[in-house]
Write a protein that holds these residues in place. Structure first.
Motif, mmCIF file in Angstrom:
data_model
loop_
_atom_site.group_PDB
_atom_site.id
_atom_site.type_symbol
_atom_site.label_atom_id
_atom_site.label_comp_id
_atom_site.label_asym_id
_atom_site.label_seq_id
_atom_site.Cartn_x
_atom_site.Cartn_y
_atom_site.Cartn_z
ATOM 1 N N ILE A 60 4.395 10.493 -2.042
ATOM 2 C CA ILE A 60 3.963 9.098 -2.072
ATOM 3 C C ILE A 60 4.843 8.325 -1.105
ATOM 4 C CG2 ILE A 60 3.606 7.041 -3.485
ATOM 5 C CD1 ILE A 60 3.366 8.949 -5.911
ATOM 6 N N ARG A 61 4.172 7.697 -0.126
ATOM 7 C CA ARG A 61 4.891 6.976 0.929
ATOM 8 C C ARG A 61 4.336 5.568 1.069
ATOM 9 N NH1 ARG A 61 7.280 10.280 5.079
ATOM 10 N NH2 ARG A 61 8.113 8.236 5.591
ATOM 11 N N ASP A 75 -2.980 0.395 -3.820
ATOM 12 C CA ASP A 75 -2.296 -0.895 -3.752
ATOM 13 C C ASP A 75 -1.527 -1.113 -5.044
ATOM 14 O OD1 ASP A 75 -1.484 -3.447 -3.076
ATOM 15 O OD2 ASP A 75 -3.484 -4.332 -3.189
ATOM 16 N N ALA A 76 -0.198 -1.174 -4.943
ATOM 17 C CA ALA A 76 0.652 -1.331 -6.119
ATOM 18 C C ALA A 76 1.808 -2.272 -5.797
ATOM 19 C CB ALA A 76 1.197 0.023 -6.563
ATOM 20 N N GLU A 77 2.374 -2.826 -6.832
ATOM 21 C CA GLU A 77 3.541 -3.702 -6.657
ATOM 22 C C GLU A 77 4.788 -2.905 -6.291
ATOM 23 O OE1 GLU A 77 3.716 -7.111 -6.804
ATOM 24 O OE2 GLU A 77 1.534 -7.055 -6.906
ATOM 25 N N THR A 78 4.921 -1.706 -6.888
ATOM 26 C CA THR A 78 6.139 -0.918 -6.704
ATOM 27 C C THR A 78 5.808 0.559 -6.524
ATOM 28 O OG1 THR A 78 6.415 -0.441 -9.068
ATOM 29 C CG2 THR A 78 7.417 -2.499 -8.235
ATOM 30 N N LEU A 79 6.770 1.286 -5.998
ATOM 31 C CA LEU A 79 6.643 2.737 -5.873
ATOM 32 C C LEU A 79 6.488 3.376 -7.251
ATOM 33 C CD1 LEU A 79 6.699 5.362 -4.240
ATOM 34 C CD2 LEU A 79 9.202 5.212 -4.236
ATOM 35 N N ASP A 80 7.202 2.878 -8.237
ATOM 36 C CA ASP A 80 7.085 3.431 -9.587
ATOM 37 C C ASP A 80 5.661 3.278 -10.130
ATOM 38 O OD1 ASP A 80 9.676 4.364 -9.765
ATOM 39 O OD2 ASP A 80 10.432 2.574 -10.778
ATOM 40 N N LEU A 121 0.831 -1.201 0.000
ATOM 41 C CA LEU A 121 0.000 0.000 0.000
ATOM 42 C C LEU A 121 0.869 1.256 0.000
ATOM 43 C CD1 LEU A 121 -2.728 -1.035 2.585
ATOM 44 C CD2 LEU A 121 -2.853 -1.114 0.083
ATOM 45 N N PHE A 122 0.377 2.264 -0.693
ATOM 46 C CA PHE A 122 1.050 3.560 -0.756
ATOM 47 C C PHE A 122 0.039 4.651 -0.442
ATOM 48 C CE2 PHE A 122 3.514 0.788 -3.432
ATOM 49 C CZ PHE A 122 4.822 1.110 -3.110
#
Length: 94
Positions: A84-85, A57-62, A2-3
């Protein structure tokens, strides 16, 4: 993962927010599997929207950055800042 996507509006850009809001909401809804929650920050008296919080909800920060950059609000130049954290849900009392 999660971000937390934390966006603060530029002062004096209320019209941009209002004009772009339908497209912004549609953008969030099309990602309903990944947008865990979303809503605006409010002024101290609650009368105006001043920013946005999205938990994504993402796999990566990018991937989270790409989602944030595609937001119609971002494309319209509404935000003064976007942070974005990575975020972890610890308590959910729903």
């Amino acid at each position: 993962m999660l971000f937390a996507i934390i966006c603060i509006d530029k002062p004096g850009h209320e019209a941009v927010r209002l004009e772009t809001r339908p497209d912004h909401v549609a953008y969030l809804r099309q990602e309903d599997e990944q947008v865990m929650l979303a809503g605006p920050f409010l002024s101290d008296d609650g009368s105006a929207m001043t920013g946005s919080l999205i938990v994504y909800d993402a796999e990566t920060l990018d991937e989270a950055r790409e989602f944030a950059a595609g937001d119609p609000y971002a494309k319209a130049g509404l935000f003064d800042s976007v942070t974005i954290r990575p975020w972890r849900k610890t308590i959910d009392n729903r």
